[in-house]
Design a protein around this motif. Structure first.
Motif, PDB file in Angstrom:
ATOM      1  N   ARG A   1       0.815  -1.200   0.000  1.00 12.53           N
ATOM      2  CA  ARG A   1       0.000   0.000   0.000  1.00 12.53           C
ATOM      3  C   ARG A   1       0.859   1.265   0.000  1.00 12.53           C
ATOM      4  O   ARG A   1       0.491   2.280  -0.569  1.00 12.53           O
TER       5      ARG A   1
ATOM      6  N   LEU B   1      -4.845   4.332  -6.514  1.00 11.78           N
ATOM      7  CA  LEU B   1      -4.496   5.691  -6.926  1.00 11.78           C
ATOM      8  C   LEU B   1      -3.591   5.669  -8.159  1.00 11.78           C
ATOM      9  O   LEU B   1      -3.744   6.461  -9.076  1.00 11.78           O
ATOM     10  N   PHE B   2      -2.628   4.718  -8.149  1.00  9.28           N
ATOM     11  CA  PHE B   2      -1.690   4.652  -9.260  1.00  9.28           C
ATOM     12  C   PHE B   2      -1.939   3.424 -10.127  1.00  9.28           C
ATOM     13  O   PHE B   2      -1.116   3.047 -10.941  1.00  9.28           O
TER      14      PHE B   2
ATOM     15  N   ASN C   1       3.767   2.719  -3.733  1.00  8.89           N
ATOM     16  CA  ASN C   1       3.683   3.779  -4.728  1.00  8.89           C
ATOM     17  C   ASN C   1       3.869   5.174  -4.148  1.00  8.89           C
ATOM     18  O   ASN C   1       4.732   5.909  -4.622  1.00  8.89           O
ATOM     19  N   PRO C   2       3.118   5.564  -3.127  1.00 11.42           N
ATOM     20  CA  PRO C   2       3.305   6.916  -2.588  1.00 11.42           C
ATOM     21  C   PRO C   2       4.751   7.176  -2.171  1.00 11.42           C
ATOM     22  O   PRO C   2       5.346   8.189  -2.546  1.00 11.42           O
TER      23      PRO C   2
ATOM     24  N   ALA D   1      13.223 -22.594  -0.425  1.00 12.69           N
ATOM     25  CA  ALA D   1      12.702 -21.251  -0.172  1.00 12.69           C
ATOM     26  C   ALA D   1      11.926 -21.161   1.135  1.00 12.69           C
ATOM     27  O   ALA D   1      11.673 -20.079   1.625  1.00 12.69           O
ATOM     28  N   SER D   2      11.577 -22.312   1.706  1.00 15.02           N
ATOM     29  CA  SER D   2      10.693 -22.243   2.862  1.00 15.02           C
ATOM     30  C   SER D   2      11.445 -22.210   4.189  1.00 15.02           C
ATOM     31  O   SER D   2      10.833 -22.093   5.241  1.00 15.02           O
TER      32      SER D   2
ATOM     33  N   MET E   1       9.322 -14.994  -0.397  1.00 22.84           N
ATOM     34  CA  MET E   1       9.882 -16.295  -0.047  1.00 22.84           C
ATOM     35  C   MET E   1       8.906 -17.061   0.844  1.00 22.84           C
ATOM     36  O   MET E   1       8.164 -16.487   1.628  1.00 22.84           O
TER      37      MET E   1
ATOM     38  N   ARG F   1       7.387   7.017  -5.173  1.00 19.71           N
ATOM     39  CA  ARG F   1       7.288   8.145  -6.131  1.00 19.71           C
ATOM     40  C   ARG F   1       7.945   9.385  -5.532  1.00 19.71           C
ATOM     41  O   ARG F   1       8.578  10.167  -6.230  1.00 19.71           O
TER      42      ARG F   1
END
Lengths: 299, 328
Positions: A125, B22-23, A128-129, B105-106, A186, A132
């Motif tokens: 979440r 938003l993006f 992006n903010p 990977a675990s 992972m 950027r």
């Protein structure tokens, strides 16, 4: 008895060689010639700077107008400046300021860059903010941004550190974010979540230890660039304020006298060049050893 | 199956994508799990089979709350699992375990085996100090590893050994329900057999309930008491392993089973070869989801989704599950 059973057998197990014993990476690093050259250079510079009280022949601040702009000689090995101050002493003490700025910028930009990078990489979440904003900061040429910030903040060592941190933390954040994006996917992260681990625990125990590797090389780079940037800031008059010497402001002070007394700027410039070379050699060595593409042991 | 029900799943749904940010542009909705009904009895192993992308892993992750469901209901031992939050969720996690596909990977390579196995104990503050050491040693013993393994790092072990470490971790809080997501798929065949043996032993010893997700029908036939076949986010057939393998009722199950190689050149094989690819989960077909590839599809299949036909403990989502067309 199957292979699996044999491998699980304690007696056989005890006889197996242990590949990680004795820190193989450290040994490879110590055998790396360029890394060791850089390390030796840096250690010499560091020791000389720290021991400035013992080995500097004069006070870095004492004016002696009889010897203004004196050429290098047996008494003043690096000559004297326009106030008759001993350049060698000023370079030794100035190293404290310059190296301290480099170290503080490395620590601060690593701290904030990691914080921002983890936030962006781990919490999608915020990605992006936050990133950027970092992109916007990175759109400015680094030194130009630092000059602008230092001009606003005013000349002091702390302000130089803040300006350079704002400049370099976004780069650190990018690197950390990229590493976190990989680590986050992972399965051991899923395993921790199934067991009920919270975000803080996952970040602290799993994400950070597995994503900070690429940062070590970046830290040497920031250290070297900060020392150079301090010189640039001093040169345009927004560096650490005189009379406290720093490598940058010694060069800046000497620039009006370059035709008649080039040694004032030349010697601190050489010291900067050698120090930055040493740090970069260490960075290259670290990258050679840590780069996963060259890594020999399997994970 | 006379055992009591441990896990009851009704209309479980998981859709990915959708909401624009938003993006981020609006993305089409991917129906990974689209209305799954299941029952898992205490102490049994339910095998989930299906092609890649049919939603079986997503379903497993929903059941241990690694993902949040879009809709549906999951009742675990009388508790509404999907509505749990915070402390109540953390508490119920003691009863849920998961074993992952990739043993490389675990396990976190920077931790010792001891810290890996004890991580669930640490999270729930279930054991510290000497008690913690003892529990790790016990768990290592249970999965057939020497106690000396505790202070090593995962990369010092083979794939099969690493999977044993992963199993020990899943067992550390003595959960009742364990999701095994392709738990043996990444292992060599000989090692697979050992891990399957170990899982069977552990189930008998601790009374565990397994959800065994796999694309490997032979493995599932070996370990599962009952099997559910998934196609495009839905269960198309489920029943006791023996009945389902001997007399599959859904044409998709028949096609899957006919694809198992038979190690006998003399024995005649009746291959049911499906045409085309799995339709996209972004736009699943109307009516019966399988009608685009079904060899016996009729007009009704394109119109209405099949009502689940129920035999005793055997269901098949096909309009013709009882007709001679499928009896072939």
């Amino acid at each position: 008895m199957s292979t699996e059973d044999i491998l699980a057998d304690p007696a056989v197990d005890a006889a197996r060689p242990r590949p990680t014993q004795g820190y193989p990476r450290l040994r490879r690093l110590l055998r790396h010639r360029l890394f060791m050259t850089g390390a030796i250079i840096l250690v010499i510079v560091l020791l000389a700077t720290l021991a400035a009280d013992l080995i500097a022949p004069y006070s870095p601040l004492k004016n002696d107008f009889r010897y203004r702009l004196g050429a290098p000689n047996a008494v003043h090995l690096m000559g004297t400046d326009n106030f008759g101050r001993d350049v060698l002493s000023r370079v030794l003490y100035g190293g404290r300021t310059s190296l301290a700025i480099g170290l503080m910028v490395v620590l601060a930009s690593t701290f904030f860059g990691t914080l921002i990078g983890v936030a962006g990489g781990y919490f999608s979440r915020l990605d992006n903010p936050v990133m950027r904003l970092m992109d916007a900061l990175m759109a400015f040429p680094g030194v130009l941004l630092a000059i602008a910030l230092a001009a606003v903040l005013g000349p002091s060592v702390l302000d130089v550190v803040i300006a350079l941190t704002v400049t370099y933390a976004p780069r650190t954040a990018r690197i950390v974010r990229a590493a976190v994006l990989v680590v986050r996917r992972m399965e051991y992260i899923d395993a921790a979540r199934v067991a009920g681990a919270g975000h803080l625990r996952i970040i602290w125990r799993h994400v950070l230890p597995n994503s900070l590797g690429p940062l070590i090389v970046q830290m040497t780079f920031i250290f070297a660039v900060s020392i150079l940037a301090e010189a640039v800031l001093s040169f345009v008059g927004v560096g650490p304020p005189p009379p406290t010497p720093s490598w940058g402001n010694i060069i800046a002070d000497g620039r009006s006298y370059i035709p008649s007394a080039p040694w004032i700027s030349l010697f601190p410039g050489l010291v900067i060049a050698i120090t930055v070379l040493g740090v970069n050699l260490m960075g290259d060595g670290l990258r050679d050893v840590l780069d996963p593409r060259l890594k020999l042991e399997g994970r | 199956m006379t055992h009591p029900v441990l896990l009851k799943v009704e209309g479980l749904t998981k859709h990915f994508g959708g909401r624009p940010g938003l993006f981020r542009a609006q993305r089409p909705v991917l129906r990974a799990v689209d209305g799954v009904d299941l029952v898992v009895h205490r102490g049994e192993t339910l095998g989930i089979v299906g092609e890649s992308g049919c939603g079986k892993s997503t379903m497993g992750r929903l059941l241990v709350r690694l993902l949040d469901a879009t809709g549906g209901k999951v009742e675990f031992d009388g508790v509404d699992l999907l509505s749990l939050k915070g402390r109540a969720l953390t508490a119920v996690r003691r009863d849920l375990g998961m074993v992952f596909q990739d043993p490389w990977a675990s396990l976190d390579g920077r931790m010792t085996v001891r810290d890996i196995i004890a991580e669930p104990l640490d999270i729930h503050r279930a054991a510290t100090g000497a008690d913690r050491r003892r529990r790790v040693a016990e768990l290592l013993d249970v999965v057939g590893l020497p106690a000396s393994a505790a202070d090593k790092h995962p990369h010092q072990f083979s794939g099969g050994q690493r999977q044993r470490i992963g199993i020990a971790r899943a067992l550390s809080l003595r959960p009742r329900f364990i999701v095994l997501d392709e738990a043996v798929s990444a292992l060599d065949v000989s090692v697979q057999a050992q891990i399957l043996q170990l899982l069977g032993d552990l189930q008998a010893e601790f009374g565990l309930t397994f959800l065994f997700i796999s694309h490997n029908l032979a493995v599932v036939r070996n370990i599962a008491d009952r099997v559910a076949v998934m196609y495009l986010g839905r269960i198309v057939e489920s029943g006791p392993t023996q009945a389902l393998f001997d007399a599959p009722r859904h044409p998709y199950t028949q096609a899957l089973l006919s694809a198992i190689p038979v190690p006998d050149p003399e024995r005649p094989r009746r291959r049911v070869v499906l045409k085309g690819d799995v339709p996209s989960a972004l736009a699943p077909p109307a009516g019966c989801r399988f009608h685009t590839r079904c060899p016996i599809a009729q007009e009704i299949c394109r119109q209405t989704p099949p009502v689940v036909t129920v035999g005793p403990d055997h269901t098949a989502a096909c309009h013709f599950a009882d007709s001679p067309l499928t009896a072939s």
